[in-house]
Write a protein that holds these residues in place. Sequence first.
Motif, PDB file in Angstrom:
ATOM      1  N   TYR A 198     -16.452 -15.603 -12.336  1.00  0.00           N
ATOM      2  CA  TYR A 198     -16.874 -15.368 -13.717  1.00  0.00           C
ATOM      3  C   TYR A 198     -17.918 -14.267 -13.844  1.00  0.00           C
ATOM      4  N   GLY A 199     -18.403 -13.753 -12.724  1.00  0.00           N
ATOM      5  CA  GLY A 199     -19.372 -12.674 -12.765  1.00  0.00           C
ATOM      6  C   GLY A 199     -20.795 -13.074 -12.410  1.00  0.00           C
ATOM      7  N   ASN A 200     -21.048 -14.364 -12.158  1.00  0.00           N
ATOM      8  CA  ASN A 200     -22.374 -14.764 -11.696  1.00  0.00           C
ATOM      9  C   ASN A 200     -22.662 -14.065 -10.376  1.00  0.00           C
ATOM     10  N   LEU A 201     -23.894 -13.628 -10.199  1.00  0.00           N
ATOM     11  CA  LEU A 201     -24.284 -12.932  -8.971  1.00  0.00           C
ATOM     12  C   LEU A 201     -24.844 -13.919  -7.956  1.00  0.00           C
ATOM     13  N   TRP A 202     -24.427 -13.736  -6.726  1.00  0.00           N
ATOM     14  CA  TRP A 202     -24.861 -14.550  -5.588  1.00  0.00           C
ATOM     15  C   TRP A 202     -25.393 -13.636  -4.496  1.00  0.00           C
ATOM     16  N   ASP A 203     -26.371 -14.100  -3.753  1.00  0.00           N
ATOM     17  CA  ASP A 203     -26.758 -13.479  -2.491  1.00  0.00           C
ATOM     18  C   ASP A 203     -26.029 -14.188  -1.362  1.00  0.00           C
ATOM     19  N   LEU A 204     -25.408 -13.421  -0.484  1.00  0.00           N
ATOM     20  CA  LEU A 204     -24.981 -13.943   0.810  1.00  0.00           C
ATOM     21  C   LEU A 204     -26.102 -13.576   1.758  1.00  0.00           C
ATOM     22  N   LEU A 205     -26.680 -14.576   2.419  1.00  0.00           N
ATOM     23  CA  LEU A 205     -27.869 -14.384   3.242  1.00  0.00           C
ATOM     24  C   LEU A 205     -27.662 -14.912   4.656  1.00  0.00           C
ATOM     25  N   GLU A 206     -28.302 -14.254   5.584  1.00  0.00           N
ATOM     26  CA  GLU A 206     -28.572 -14.871   6.878  1.00  0.00           C
ATOM     27  C   GLU A 206     -30.060 -14.695   7.103  1.00  0.00           C
ATOM     28  N   LEU A 207     -30.797 -15.754   6.839  1.00  0.00           N
ATOM     29  CA  LEU A 207     -32.251 -15.691   6.973  1.00  0.00           C
ATOM     30  C   LEU A 207     -32.643 -15.619   8.444  1.00  0.00           C
ATOM     31  N   ASP A 259     -23.910 -16.943  10.195  1.00  0.00           N
ATOM     32  CA  ASP A 259     -23.310 -15.717  10.741  1.00  0.00           C
ATOM     33  C   ASP A 259     -22.923 -14.816   9.572  1.00  0.00           C
ATOM     34  N   PHE A 260     -23.819 -13.919   9.199  1.00  0.00           N
ATOM     35  CA  PHE A 260     -23.622 -13.060   8.031  1.00  0.00           C
ATOM     36  C   PHE A 260     -22.339 -12.250   8.136  1.00  0.00           C
ATOM     37  N   TRP A 261     -22.152 -11.538   9.242  1.00  0.00           N
ATOM     38  CA  TRP A 261     -21.025 -10.614   9.352  1.00  0.00           C
ATOM     39  C   TRP A 261     -19.687 -11.342   9.373  1.00  0.00           C
ATOM     40  N   ARG A 262     -19.626 -12.490  10.016  1.00  0.00           N
ATOM     41  CA  ARG A 262     -18.387 -13.285  10.001  1.00  0.00           C
ATOM     42  C   ARG A 262     -18.006 -13.620   8.557  1.00  0.00           C
ATOM     43  N   ASP A 263     -18.979 -14.152   7.805  1.00  0.00           N
ATOM     44  CA  ASP A 263     -18.692 -14.583   6.439  1.00  0.00           C
ATOM     45  C   ASP A 263     -18.482 -13.402   5.495  1.00  0.00           C
ATOM     46  N   TYR A 264     -19.232 -12.335   5.688  1.00  0.00           N
ATOM     47  CA  TYR A 264     -19.056 -11.146   4.850  1.00  0.00           C
ATOM     48  C   TYR A 264     -17.631 -10.611   4.997  1.00  0.00           C
ATOM     49  N   HIS A 265     -17.185 -10.425   6.232  1.00  0.00           N
ATOM     50  CA  HIS A 265     -15.843  -9.883   6.459  1.00  0.00           C
ATOM     51  C   HIS A 265     -14.762 -10.842   5.951  1.00  0.00           C
ATOM     52  N   GLU A 266     -14.952 -12.125   6.131  1.00  0.00           N
ATOM     53  CA  GLU A 266     -13.998 -13.110   5.632  1.00  0.00           C
ATOM     54  C   GLU A 266     -13.931 -13.072   4.109  1.00  0.00           C
ATOM     55  N   MET A 267     -15.079 -12.980   3.454  1.00  0.00           N
ATOM     56  CA  MET A 267     -15.116 -12.940   1.994  1.00  0.00           C
ATOM     57  C   MET A 267     -14.447 -11.668   1.468  1.00  0.00           C
ATOM     58  N   VAL A 268     -14.710 -10.546   2.103  1.00  0.00           N
ATOM     59  CA  VAL A 268     -14.068  -9.287   1.698  1.00  0.00           C
ATOM     60  C   VAL A 268     -12.550  -9.416   1.843  1.00  0.00           C
ATOM     61  N   SER A 269     -12.103 -10.010   2.948  1.00  0.00           N
ATOM     62  CA  SER A 269     -10.657 -10.158   3.172  1.00  0.00           C
ATOM     63  C   SER A 269     -10.014 -11.087   2.146  1.00  0.00           C
ATOM     64  N   GLY A 328     -34.086 -11.081   6.386  1.00  0.00           N
ATOM     65  CA  GLY A 328     -32.775 -11.240   7.004  1.00  0.00           C
ATOM     66  C   GLY A 328     -31.750 -10.302   6.400  1.00  0.00           C
ATOM     67  N   MET A 329     -30.473 -10.569   6.651  1.00  0.00           N
ATOM     68  CA  MET A 329     -29.372  -9.776   6.096  1.00  0.00           C
ATOM     69  C   MET A 329     -29.005 -10.330   4.729  1.00  0.00           C
ATOM     70  N   VAL A 330     -28.647  -9.418   3.811  1.00  0.00           N
ATOM     71  CA  VAL A 330     -28.281  -9.841   2.457  1.00  0.00           C
ATOM     72  C   VAL A 330     -27.271  -8.870   1.860  1.00  0.00           C
ATOM     73  N   ALA A 331     -26.379  -9.411   1.057  1.00  0.00           N
ATOM     74  CA  ALA A 331     -25.465  -8.636   0.223  1.00  0.00           C
ATOM     75  C   ALA A 331     -25.222  -9.464  -1.034  1.00  0.00           C
ATOM     76  N   VAL A 332     -24.920  -8.795  -2.138  1.00  0.00           N
ATOM     77  CA  VAL A 332     -24.737  -9.486  -3.415  1.00  0.00           C
ATOM     78  C   VAL A 332     -23.259  -9.441  -3.801  1.00  0.00           C
ATOM     79  N   PHE A 333     -22.728 -10.617  -4.159  1.00  0.00           N
ATOM     80  CA  PHE A 333     -21.337 -10.696  -4.603  1.00  0.00           C
ATOM     81  C   PHE A 333     -21.240 -11.421  -5.934  1.00  0.00           C
ATOM     82  N   LYS A 334     -20.062 -11.253  -6.567  1.00  0.00           N
ATOM     83  CA  LYS A 334     -19.785 -11.926  -7.835  1.00  0.00           C
ATOM     84  C   LYS A 334     -18.843 -13.096  -7.598  1.00  0.00           C
ATOM     85  N   ASP A 335     -19.068 -14.168  -8.362  1.00  0.00           N
ATOM     86  CA  ASP A 335     -18.070 -15.232  -8.360  1.00  0.00           C
ATOM     87  C   ASP A 335     -16.978 -14.885  -9.366  1.00  0.00           C
TER      88      ASP A 335
END
Length: 140
Positions: free
Chosen positions: A120-129, A86-96, A111-118
């Motif tokens: 330390y600055g490593n880049l991650w994709d949040l995906l819902e394939l 569930d991309f939007w559930r996790d995206y909104h939770e992570m933003v909060s 699918g849906m994708v957005a890029v976030f930092k951990d």
Amino acid sequence: MIQSIVHIALVVKDYDEAIAFYTGKLNFTLVEDTYQPEQDKRWVVVAPPGSVGTTILLAKASKPEQEPFIGNQSGGRVFLFLNTDDFWRDYHEMVSRGIEFVREPKEQDYGMVAVFKDLYGNLWDLLELKENHPLMKRMK
């Protein structure tokens, strides 16, 4: 033959701050935290909630030559890919929880994708394939 990738090592500055980030901000499970006295280090493993696949080994930089790679293990490219049901559930939770997204959500062919930092600055994709994605077939 059956093989699998068990762990991905992620170089971190500090075990406890990394555990706090992954369990507190990303809601990962702390799978193992074992002190290894013979090497004066810890074996720290975390995994996304509900995951039964590859885990992340939080490996504290133990030599000066490892320190420059904290937060830049992939030369600025997206390094890790977190798939969700569930991309939007996790995206909104992570933003909060204060996760910094550096690329806003976008619908792609896969699918849906957005890029976030951990932390330390490593880049991650949040995906819902999408259901028809080849990886989704492998996960079933």
